[in-house]
Design a protein around this motif. Structure first.
Motif, PDB file in Angstrom:
ATOM      1  N   ALA A 234       0.833  -1.208   0.000  1.00 34.27           N
ATOM      2  CA  ALA A 234       0.000   0.000   0.000  1.00 34.27           C
ATOM      3  C   ALA A 234       0.869   1.260   0.000  1.00 34.27           C
ATOM      4  O   ALA A 234       0.526   2.270  -0.628  1.00 34.27           O
ATOM      5  CB  ALA A 234      -0.927  -0.008   1.215  1.00 34.27           C
ATOM      6  N   GLU A 235       2.009   1.205   0.693  1.00 31.99           N
ATOM      7  CA  GLU A 235       2.930   2.345   0.697  1.00 31.99           C
ATOM      8  C   GLU A 235       3.546   2.552  -0.686  1.00 31.99           C
ATOM      9  O   GLU A 235       3.725   3.683  -1.142  1.00 31.99           O
ATOM     10  CB  GLU A 235       4.025   2.113   1.746  1.00 31.99           C
ATOM     11  CG  GLU A 235       3.502   2.188   3.186  1.00 31.99           C
ATOM     12  CD  GLU A 235       4.513   1.719   4.218  1.00 31.99           C
ATOM     13  OE1 GLU A 235       5.540   1.121   3.808  1.00 31.99           O
ATOM     14  OE2 GLU A 235       4.278   1.925   5.416  1.00 31.99           O
TER      15      GLU A 235
ATOM     16  N   ARG B 184       2.112   1.767  -3.437  1.00 27.92           N
ATOM     17  CA  ARG B 184       1.011   2.322  -4.244  1.00 27.92           C
ATOM     18  C   ARG B 184       0.971   3.850  -4.123  1.00 27.92           C
ATOM     19  O   ARG B 184       0.773   4.558  -5.114  1.00 27.92           O
ATOM     20  CB  ARG B 184      -0.317   1.714  -3.787  1.00 27.92           C
ATOM     21  CG  ARG B 184      -1.516   2.099  -4.620  1.00 27.92           C
ATOM     22  CD  ARG B 184      -2.763   1.384  -4.104  1.00 27.92           C
ATOM     23  NE  ARG B 184      -3.870   1.545  -5.036  1.00 27.92           N
ATOM     24  CZ  ARG B 184      -5.040   0.935  -4.904  1.00 27.92           C
ATOM     25  NH1 ARG B 184      -5.260   0.126  -3.886  1.00 27.92           N
ATOM     26  NH2 ARG B 184      -6.004   1.114  -5.794  1.00 27.92           N
ATOM     27  N   THR B 185       1.191   4.347  -2.914  1.00 24.65           N
ATOM     28  CA  THR B 185       1.214   5.795  -2.694  1.00 24.65           C
ATOM     29  C   THR B 185       2.371   6.444  -3.443  1.00 24.65           C
ATOM     30  O   THR B 185       2.218   7.514  -4.048  1.00 24.65           O
ATOM     31  CB  THR B 185       1.332   6.097  -1.187  1.00 24.65           C
ATOM     32  OG1 THR B 185       0.206   5.538  -0.508  1.00 24.65           O
ATOM     33  CG2 THR B 185       1.367   7.599  -0.933  1.00 24.65           C
TER      34      THR B 185
ATOM     35  N   ASN C 243       1.553   6.680  -7.128  1.00 26.13           N
ATOM     36  CA  ASN C 243       0.596   7.771  -7.328  1.00 26.13           C
ATOM     37  C   ASN C 243       1.312   9.123  -7.312  1.00 26.13           C
ATOM     38  O   ASN C 243       1.036  10.009  -8.143  1.00 26.13           O
ATOM     39  CB  ASN C 243      -0.473   7.716  -6.239  1.00 26.13           C
ATOM     40  CG  ASN C 243      -1.705   8.523  -6.590  1.00 26.13           C
ATOM     41  OD1 ASN C 243      -1.802   9.093  -7.675  1.00 26.13           O
ATOM     42  ND2 ASN C 243      -2.643   8.592  -5.676  1.00 26.13           N
ATOM     43  N   LYS C 244       2.252   9.298  -6.390  1.00 29.60           N
ATOM     44  CA  LYS C 244       2.981  10.567  -6.294  1.00 29.60           C
ATOM     45  C   LYS C 244       3.837  10.811  -7.536  1.00 29.60           C
ATOM     46  O   LYS C 244       3.993  11.958  -7.982  1.00 29.60           O
ATOM     47  CB  LYS C 244       3.844  10.579  -5.035  1.00 29.60           C
ATOM     48  CG  LYS C 244       3.041  10.774  -3.754  1.00 29.60           C
ATOM     49  CD  LYS C 244       3.930  10.829  -2.526  1.00 29.60           C
ATOM     50  CE  LYS C 244       3.100  11.084  -1.261  1.00 29.60           C
ATOM     51  NZ  LYS C 244       3.950  11.085  -0.034  1.00 29.60           N
TER      52      LYS C 244
ATOM     53  N   GLN D  18       1.536  12.227 -10.061  1.00 28.99           N
ATOM     54  CA  GLN D  18       1.184  13.603  -9.690  1.00 28.99           C
ATOM     55  C   GLN D  18       2.304  14.574 -10.045  1.00 28.99           C
ATOM     56  O   GLN D  18       2.049  15.677 -10.554  1.00 28.99           O
ATOM     57  CB  GLN D  18       0.882  13.679  -8.191  1.00 28.99           C
ATOM     58  CG  GLN D  18      -0.420  13.000  -7.781  1.00 28.99           C
ATOM     59  CD  GLN D  18      -0.618  13.000  -6.268  1.00 28.99           C
ATOM     60  OE1 GLN D  18       0.069  13.719  -5.542  1.00 28.99           O
ATOM     61  NE2 GLN D  18      -1.536  12.182  -5.783  1.00 28.99           N
TER      62      GLN D  18
ATOM     63  N   ALA E 174      -2.867   3.961  -9.357  1.00 27.10           N
ATOM     64  CA  ALA E 174      -3.071   5.388  -9.100  1.00 27.10           C
ATOM     65  C   ALA E 174      -4.506   5.834  -9.379  1.00 27.10           C
ATOM     66  O   ALA E 174      -4.833   7.005  -9.151  1.00 27.10           O
ATOM     67  CB  ALA E 174      -2.106   6.209  -9.948  1.00 27.10           C
TER      68      ALA E 174
END
Length: 486
Positions: A377-378, A380-381, A384-385, A388, A431
């Motif tokens: 999950a980390e 995945r973050t 996503n960043k 971004q 994401a």
């Protein structure tokens, strides 16, 4: 008639002019599907009786001249609930399941006056990248019957590519719309997570799953998304953002757009033909006035590893409900309650589904949750960043859809090798971004797919860029051997 060289607009005009009726059109589509079934096996169910009845009703009240989808035959992936019609998710577990309701996306297609001619074949519970894990046999690629059509929406993609229907709905958890779209030389869109309601979609991994359209061209794709997108009170993850008309300014071009070309997506493992096709596509965008520059998405390389912890964990939870008691397959040899659970699930699920349930259950178990699920999950973050950061300066990202063209049936028997086929599509799902695949070239007679990745809820810009590329190339005009000359 087949739909290989047709589009929704031209067929709609024929319907409005009275050159053909919805009933005639539907019968043609069903006949095409039946004729192709022996070679392709794109459908689990051809819903002939209901489709013709519905076409007759539409003819009776008249084709709506303002609705381009009125009277158009389509197909639905077999993990979308359709009232009174077998909905099996490609599994023995649901081989006797006929829902008493239809899902939201299916209902929206029906509200648009389309005619569903049947349910398409798929990897069991959408778990696969080749449509070889279906209980109902594998689907073949219309371009080469010895090749896979991709998965898990392989049946939907093959039904469009072979000219059975003009549009089909698929679902995308880690690339399951875009990868088969690439392998079949058609257009496939995975909308932003939440853009289309998941209510009535048999869940694989709830935080990844998304319904989207597969079509022969970009305009038709935008047209279908217009109808299925929007908020749904039944689905708490569906967005209440306004749905624009994705077709309204689709022809406005790409001049001034900034497109990122991530270096990590053109590296080791990507075939030379695919790499050259994407570089040529980048040059084409430059010719049309876009600014294409190299960017970096450094954490995407961890996408597959993280996905195959999170997605199986969610699958393990979602598939608990199939216990042999409430609905679905029930073992006849069970002698007590424990045996009923074990035998029903052992006999009802295929090997790939069992593998992912075991992976997921292990990742969620006490003592391993922090080491695996939490760490994934980390990651995945971080993925996503990365996106971004790039989207602060760029409108779109351009990548290959798949590392190679379609591979052979039975060619990739190692699960890990099969999982790596989604290495270029999985980060988009991680994401929650919109991603689409469209034809960008050929390699030894097999289509090559190009992937466009957009900002959240900015499908409009993606359609503009895809349409511009399509209008300046002729890859989408090619048809597979099974339906005509290349």
């Amino acid at each position: 008639m087949n739909f290989l060289n047709k589009d929704i607009t031209s067929i709609h005009q024929s319907l409005v002019n009275g050159d053909i009726t919805a009933e005639q059109l539907t019968k043609e589509a069903i006949e095409n599907a039946k004729n192709n079934e022996k070679d392709i096996n794109a459908f689990i169910t051809i819903d002939e009786e209901n489709a013709i009845k519905r076409a007759q009703e539409i003819d009776k009240r008249g084709i709506n001249p303002d609705n381009l989808l009125s009277g158009i035959p389509v197909a639905m992936k077999d993990n979308m609930l359709t009232k009174g019609v077998l909905t099996s998710a490609g599994s023995k577990m649901l081989s006797n399941f006929k829902p008493i309701i239809s899902g939201t996306a299916v209902n929206k297609m029906l509200d648009a006056d389309t005619i569903s001619i049947g349910k398409t074949n798929m990897d069991e519970f959408a778990m696969g990248s080749s449509t070889e894990t279906s209980y109902y046999g594998r689907t073949h690629n219309p371009w080469n019957l010895d090749k896979v059509p991709g998965g898990s929406s392989g049946g939907s993609a093959a039904s469009v590519a072979s000219g059975d229907v003009l549009a089909a709905l698929g679902s995308d958890t880690g690339g399951s719309i875009r990868q088969p779209a690439a392998f079949n030389g058609i257009v496939g869109m995975k909308p932003t997570y939440g853009r289309v309601s998941r209510w009535g979609l048999i869940a694989f991994a709830s935080s990844f799953d998304q319904i989207g359209p597969l079509t022969k061209n970009v305009y038709d794709n935008a047209l279908v998304l217009n109808h299925i997108a929007g908020h749904d009170e039944h689905d708490l993850t569906s967005s209440d953002k306004e749905v624009p008309d994705f077709t309204s300014k689709i022809d406005s071009g790409v001049k001034g757009m900034k497109i990122g070309l991530p270096k990590e997506y053109l590296g080791e493992g990507v075939s030379d033909d695919v790499r050259e096709a994407i570089k040529s596509a980048a040059d084409k965008y430059r010719e049309m006035g876009a600014d294409v520059e190299e960017v970096s998405l450094p954490h995407s390389k961890y996408g597959v590893a993280a996905y195959y912890i999170i997605a199986p964990s969610e699958a393990s939870s979602n598939l608990q409900r199939f216990d042999g008691i409430r609905y679905g397959y029930r073992s006849e040899s069970a002698k007590n309650l424990d045996q009923l659970y074990v035998k029903s699930r052992s006999e009802g699920f295929g090997d790939e589904v069992k593998r992912r349930i075991m992976l997921g259950t292990y990742s969620l178990s006490a003592g391993f949750f922090d080491a695996y699920f939490k760490k994934a999950a980390e990651v995945r973050t971080l993925i996503n960043k990365d996106f971004q950061n790039v989207f602060q300066n760029y409108d779109l990202i351009l990548t290959p859809t798949t590392p190679t063209p379609a591979f052979g049936l039975d060619e990739e028997k190692d699960p890990l090798t099969m999982y790596m086929n989604d290495i270029l599509t999985i980060p988009v799902n991680m994401a929650g971004l919109p991603g689409m695949s469209l034809p960008a070239g050929f390699s030894n007679g097999l289509p090559i797919g190009m992937q466009l990745i957009g900002k959240p809820f900015d499908e409009t810009t993606m359609y503009k860029a895809a349409y511009a590329f399509e209008q300046n190339t002729d890859f989408h005009k090619q048809t597979p051997k099974i339906g005509g000359d290349k």
